[in-house]
Design a protein around this motif. Structure first.
Motif, short mmCIF file in Angstrom:
data_model
loop_
_atom_site.label_atom_id
_atom_site.label_comp_id
_atom_site.label_asym_id
_atom_site.label_seq_id
_atom_site.Cartn_x
_atom_site.Cartn_y
_atom_site.Cartn_z
N VAL A 1 0.96 -1.20 0.10
CA VAL A 1 0.20 -0.03 0.08
C VAL A 1 0.65 1.44 0.44
CG1 VAL A 1 -2.01 0.89 1.44
CG2 VAL A 1 -2.03 -1.29 1.08
N GLN A 2 0.77 2.40 -0.91
CA GLN A 2 1.45 3.44 -0.49
C GLN A 2 0.55 3.91 0.58
OE1 GLN A 2 3.37 6.13 -0.86
NE2 GLN A 2 3.60 5.62 -3.18
N PRO A 3 1.85 4.82 0.99
CA PRO A 3 1.57 5.34 2.51
C PRO A 3 1.08 6.64 2.09
CG PRO A 3 3.35 4.34 1.89
CD PRO A 3 2.72 4.17 1.68
N GLY A 4 1.86 7.64 1.19
CA GLY A 4 1.83 8.33 1.34
C GLY A 4 2.96 9.57 2.36
N ILE A 5 3.47 8.00 3.07
CA ILE A 5 5.05 9.08 3.98
C ILE A 5 6.11 8.10 3.43
CG2 ILE A 5 3.28 10.38 5.44
CD1 ILE A 5 3.34 7.59 7.01
N ALA A 6 6.70 8.85 4.20
CA ALA A 6 8.30 8.07 4.09
C ALA A 6 7.87 6.90 5.48
CB ALA A 6 9.56 8.90 4.12
N ILE A 7 8.48 5.33 4.82
CA ILE A 7 8.96 4.19 5.98
C ILE A 7 10.03 4.53 6.80
CG2 ILE A 7 8.88 2.09 6.38
CD1 ILE A 7 7.94 1.32 3.38
N PRO A 8 9.32 4.72 8.22
CA PRO A 8 10.92 4.84 9.58
C PRO A 8 11.31 3.65 9.50
CG PRO A 8 8.86 5.43 9.91
CD PRO A 8 8.22 4.35 8.87
N PRO A 9 12.72 4.00 9.26
CA PRO A 9 14.12 2.86 9.42
C PRO A 9 13.83 1.94 10.06
CG PRO A 9 14.94 5.27 9.35
CD PRO A 9 13.75 5.40 9.65
N PHE A 10 13.01 1.80 10.83
CA PHE A 10 13.14 1.27 12.21
C PHE A 10 11.68 0.08 11.27
CE2 PHE A 10 10.15 -0.52 15.16
CZ PHE A 10 10.91 -1.48 16.14
N ILE A 11 11.01 0.73 10.67
CA ILE A 11 9.69 -0.47 10.32
C ILE A 11 10.46 -0.35 9.53
CG2 ILE A 11 7.69 -0.39 8.89
CD1 ILE A 11 7.92 -0.07 12.37
N GLU A 12 11.56 -0.17 8.31
CA GLU A 12 12.27 -1.01 6.78
C GLU A 12 12.95 -2.27 7.42
OE1 GLU A 12 15.69 0.34 4.11
OE2 GLU A 12 13.94 1.66 4.70
N GLN A 13 14.01 -1.84 8.75
CA GLN A 13 14.48 -2.71 9.46
C GLN A 13 14.11 -4.45 9.55
OE1 GLN A 13 16.70 -1.69 12.75
NE2 GLN A 13 18.15 -3.36 12.65
N LEU A 14 12.34 -3.23 10.65
CA LEU A 14 11.83 -4.86 11.22
C LEU A 14 11.22 -5.63 9.87
CD1 LEU A 14 9.95 -5.97 14.01
CD2 LEU A 14 8.60 -4.34 13.06
N THR A 15 10.67 -4.93 8.81
CA THR A 15 9.70 -5.87 7.84
C THR A 15 10.58 -5.86 6.50
OG1 THR A 15 9.23 -3.39 6.52
CG2 THR A 15 7.68 -3.78 8.55
N GLY A 16 11.91 -5.06 6.47
CA GLY A 16 12.49 -5.49 4.90
C GLY A 16 11.44 -4.29 4.17
N ILE A 17 10.65 -3.91 3.58
CA ILE A 17 9.71 -3.22 3.24
C ILE A 17 10.07 -1.94 3.08
CG2 ILE A 17 7.50 -2.29 2.63
CD1 ILE A 17 6.38 -4.41 4.52
N THR A 18 10.59 -1.49 2.24
CA THR A 18 11.52 -0.07 1.42
C THR A 18 10.48 0.64 0.86
OG1 THR A 18 12.01 -0.90 -0.91
CG2 THR A 18 13.24 -1.62 1.52
N ASP A 19 11.00 2.10 0.94
CA ASP A 19 9.68 3.06 0.26
C ASP A 19 9.99 2.21 -1.72
OD1 ASP A 19 9.65 5.37 2.32
OD2 ASP A 19 11.33 5.22 2.01
#
Length: 940
Positions: free
Chosen positions: A44-62
């Motif tokens: 899903v396009q969130p319309g905001i940047a993905i925080p680094p912590f969430i990126e590290q936790l989920t592996g989901i990038t911008d």
């Protein structure tokens, strides 16, 4: 039971849509008629940047969500899938409320549908799971979980989990479901609706319930009758060694170990000659079988039980699950083993039955725990709380329903024949082998040997803990919260607690003048609580004003005190308050006794529930009397052979103060009350000698006059080939620099070693504060995913859970203190390096250590060499033993404390270890040598 379930998992940028957080991935799985019928997944396009912590936790990038649809684009598909379904999620309140928030933002009407939380359901139905995170449950059930923290993978795993849970729920017998239904009504999920339908279905069919015992509307697992030992068993020419030979036939990986053979001979001779013995058996000797085989054989020959006592529940269970089955295979005739723990481990069925009658209790943890226990009763044979994974609130409820002596109805209880505790006692009475723990062993000693069967021979395993356990058991302690809990249970006449129920019962039985007893009860109770509050607040001020020492890492300060202090003018206000509290409690107890006696006179008019309540009230009265007696002893009667102190929590409540008393020495207690009354006691441990001598332990434990047999049995491991001991010569002593500099250098050193070992490290600290600071500094040195750091007190979970997590991850480093110095087992490639930051000396201002030091000094001894050093050596040996747990293990032990090579006493640590290479060089040279050696070991 045909329902549609949609399992949903969301990955989000944070926890709150109200604060602007958004969904970045949705996963959904639809189950109908017990089968997965469809799936939905989308970034899903969130319309905001993905925080680094969430990126590290989920592996989901911008980049991954850049071209994904917005939530409002996928909402129609999702809502269509959810139509007419149960909404299911792992921690449903998060996913459901977050989805509601996104739908509201997109202009949709709010959802309205039944909810199921698989965390809650798992807690109820999977009592033996290590934990209730999704990955832990997947491991527990053998469900493949390929991409944790990605919504599609998490939804798939949750769907499989739900199928398992619903299947298990459907297998419960009708009566258990009927008992569950009213409790489930008070929980978060809509499980009660499903159970209602199951009840309707099962009411119309005949099911096979032969494995269950139905009694008083509870469902228990059916257990075999208690066995007896009436059969003749001729031991003939059997010996421990002849039975040992049979092990080869039953254990494919049995290794011939000379040390184990020697241990069996030593134990057999000590038992036959009525001698006490002290045996140090190194790691890998196989000491459990080393004492069990001769012990059980001796029990059968003499007709007396052989008692094995361990310090930990884990070792108790290991002996029962691993070693006893081996013995049963090699023995030419049957023998019986029983485990017996303290009675607070066991559920009281009478109290639990009574708790189910309370429809007014809406506490979530209480009702969840009731549901857990109802399901657990259909599976447990033991009724032991160790089988349950309870929340902190659940443990509070357990205190209300656990077995205890003060409120036991004994033979008058309709549950007596099914009572878990009494069944265990009956099994122990007729057993050849009784497996218990040190706490129970010395509870029995204090209770004049009324709990364990009469025994004359015993093994005390993990015997290096004996002094500490005996000191605790023959000591006294209390605190404000102990009184608060008892008074809360007593309650007021307008509550649902004991006083109100007694008042109602007295009215029902038309007991004369009962109204006089309770007329001012609430005022008296309020006055007592206020007086207790004031007294403990004054005690806390007394500690804070007089404290000269702090308990490391606990946030507590403490002071020692003696009879002289309690008789001084400064202490007089405390004693005046105690006298008032004592008088108030005596008055309340006298009132309770008066009504209780009048109720007892009408015993014929009481039903079972009312008789049970009166037993519980008698137990409550007794508990309150015991607590007052303890406080009286602690404030009024300090003895010269005990050490007394108070601790206060600096950051805690205004009355957060604890009072303690312990015997300064326990040698005379053990000599007179234990060793003199037994024919043969075998003390064993992997760490019971100091500098290859047993003198320290013999003196501390009161064995000097008994002339015990001693035997030091080496480990079969080749430490000279399997282990390198490395001591960096360029690290400072903590006394040579400030704490921050020391922590920084320790962190850098650990980082350099970790790069060579690829993690796989256990780091042992003597201070939680230093652990925390080192953990923070280490994180700053490493790249984001370079190492998986797991730290006691920083990462949540028990020692066992943290250790299990450590084994699961590559490149992991485990930081531990206190309990991590012993009892953890990490064989194989998971652990290659052990780092000991400081030599483990006890804090010199510890009250008990301080008092023992004073006594040694008064007798002309040296407290450091006679007490502190031996204690530290035993602790050091325990820590060292964490590295090598099998003959194929290898690795390095780093000691960052140069005192081990630069002081005269430091050599004592080295001489207490097995013979192995010791390398003292600058850290850089040591890491180069370690790298070379590890490569060589990997090639072998």
């Amino acid at each position: 039971m045909k329902h549609k379930y949609v399992v949903v998992d969301l990955e989000t940028t944070g926890n709150s849509p109200a604060r602007g957080d958004r969904i970045i991935q949705v996963g959904a799985v639809c189950i109908e008629n017990g089968e997965i019928v469809s799936r939905f997944s989308s970034f899903v396009q969130p319309g905001i940047a993905i925080p680094p912590f969430i990126e590290q936790l989920t592996g989901i990038t911008d980049d991954m969500v850049e071209d994904a649809p917005f939530f409002e684009e996928i909402a129609p598909s999702l809502l269509q899938m959810l139509d007419g379904a149960y909404f299911v999620a792992h921690n449903v309140s998060f996913d459901y409320s977050f989805l509601q928030g996104e739908l509201e933002n997109a202009g949709y009407m709010p959802l309205s549908m039944p909810l199921l939380d698989t965390v809650e359901l798992s807690r109820i139905l999977l009592h033996d799971a290590d934990g209730y995170q999704l990955n832990q449950l997947a491991d527990h059930l053998g469900i493949s979980h390929t991409n944790p923290h990605q919504a599609d993978s998490d939804a798939e795993v949750t769907a499989e989990l739900l199928q398992h849970l619903l299947s298990k729920l459907g297998q419960l017998p009708l009566v258990a479901l009927q008992r569950l239904q009213p409790v489930l009504r008070k929980l978060q999920s809509s499980t009660e609706q499903i159970v209602s339908e199951l009840i309707a279905e099962k009411s119309n069919i005949i099911s096979d319930d032969s494995g269950y015992d139905f009694y008083r509307q509870l469902v228990l697992k059916k257990v075999h009758r208690d066995l007896n030992n009436d059969e003749e068993r001729d031991t003939g020419e059997l010996s421990a060694l002849s039975l040992r030979e049979k092990l080869k036939q039953h254990m494919s990986q049995f290794e011939v170990r000379e040390s184990q053979k020697k241990m069996m001979e030593t134990v057999e001779e000590a038992l036959e000659n009525h001698q006490h013995a002290m045996i140090e058996a190194g790691t890998g000797v196989g000491k459990s079988l080393g004492y069990l085989i001769p012990g059980v054989l001796h029990s059968i020959r003499t007709g007396r039980p052989f008692v094995v006592s361990t310090h930990t529940v884990q070792l108790q269970q290991q002996i029962l699950d691993r070693d006893v089955p081996i013995l049963q295979k090699i023995m030419p005739f049957p023998f019986h083993a029983a485990v017996l723990k303290g009675r607070s481990h066991y559920l009281c069925l009478r109290k639990f039955e009574h708790s189910l009658q309370d429809d007014l209790d809406d506490n979530y943890d209480t009702n969840l725990t009731k549901a857990q226990i109802l399901v657990w009763l259909t599976e447990t044979e033991h009724g032991d709380v160790e089988e349950l994974n309870l929340s902190s609130g659940g443990r509070l409820f357990w205190q209300q329903v656990r077995s205890d002596a003060n409120s036991c109805l004994g033979h008058r209880c309709p549950w007596f024949s099914r009572c878990f505790y009494h069944r265990k006692r009956r099994q122990a009475q007729s057993a050849d082998l009784v497996i218990t723990n040190h706490a129970m062993l010395f509870t029995d000693l204090k209770a004049d040997s009324q709990l364990l069967p009469a025994y004359k021979e015993a093994v005390v395993d993990e015997a290096h803990h004996l002094e500490e356990v005996v000191s605790d058991h023959f000591g006294t302690q209390t605190d404000y919260f102990a009184f608060h809990r008892l008074l809360e249970r007593l309650g007021t006449t307008d509550s649902s607690q004991a006083a109100a129920r007694l008042s109602q019962l007295a009215d029902l039985l038309e007991i004369p003048r009962s109204s006089d007893v309770f007329s001012d009860w609430n005022e008296k109770m309020a006055d007592l609580k206020q007086e207790l509050d004031d007294m403990f607040r004054l005690l806390k001020l007394y500690v804070l004003n007089g404290a000269k020492a702090s308990a490391p890492d606990t946030g507590k300060v403490f002071i020692r005190y003696s009879r002289e202090e309690t008789e001084s003018r400064n202490f007089a206000p405390v004693l005046e308050m105690f006298d008032r509290c004592s008088s108030m409690i005596r008055d309340l107890l006298k009132r309770l006794q008066k009504i209780s006696k009048a109720v007892a006179d009408k015993d014929d008019h009481l039903n079972f529930q009312q008789k049970g309540f009166m037993a519980d009230l008698a137990g409550l009265r007794s508990d309150l009397e015991e607590e007052m007696s303890s406080l009286s002893h602690l404030l009024y009667s300090p003895l010269h052979d005990e050490v007394y102190w108070m601790e206060a929590d600096i950051r805690g409540a205004r009355h957060a103060v604890w009072l303690y008393a312990k015997p300064v020495e326990i040698d005379d207690i053990l000599a007179d009350e234990f060793f003199a009354k037994k024919k043969s006691v075998i003390l064993t441990s992997a760490t019971i000698s100091v500098r290859n001598s047993f003198r320290y332990m013999i003196d501390r434990l009161g064995l000097a006059d008994f002339g015990p047999v001693t035997s030091q049995l080496p480990s079969p491991f080749r430490y000279d080939r399997q282990v390198r001991l490395m001591i960096p010569s360029d690290l400072p002593l903590i006394s040579e620099c400030d704490a921050k500099t020391f922590t920084s250098m320790i962190s850098r050193s650990l980082f350099e070693i970790a790069k060579v070992t690829k993690g796989r490290m256990l780091v042992l600290f003597t201070s939680y504060e230093m652990l925390k600071e080192t953990h923070t500094a280490f994180k700053q040195l490493m790249d984001e995913d370079e190492f998986m750091l797991i730290a006691q007190g920083i990462d949540s979970g028990s020692r066992a859970r943290l250790t299990k997590n450590f084994k699961k991850f590559d490149h992991a480093i485990l930081f531990g203190t206190s309990s991590f110095w012993e009892g953890i087992d990490i064989p194989g490639d998971s652990l290659t390096c052990l780092c000991i930051v400081r030599l483990p000396f006890s804090p010199p201002d510890n009250p008990v250590t301080n008092a023992r030091s004073e006594k040694i000094r008064a007798a002309g001894g040296n407290p450091f060499y006679d007490l502190s050093l031996p204690q530290a050596i035993i602790r050091f040996k325990q820590g060292f033993g964490r590295l090598v747990r099998s003959q194929s293990d290898y690795g390095a032990v780093f000691v960052f404390d140069r005192r081990i090579t630069e002081t005269r006493y430091g050599r004592s640590f080295l001489s207490s270890l097995p013979k192995l290479p010791v390398d003292v060089r600058p850290l850089g040279e040591l890491t180069e040598e370690l790298d070379r050696w590890l490569m060589q070991k990997e090639e072998e």
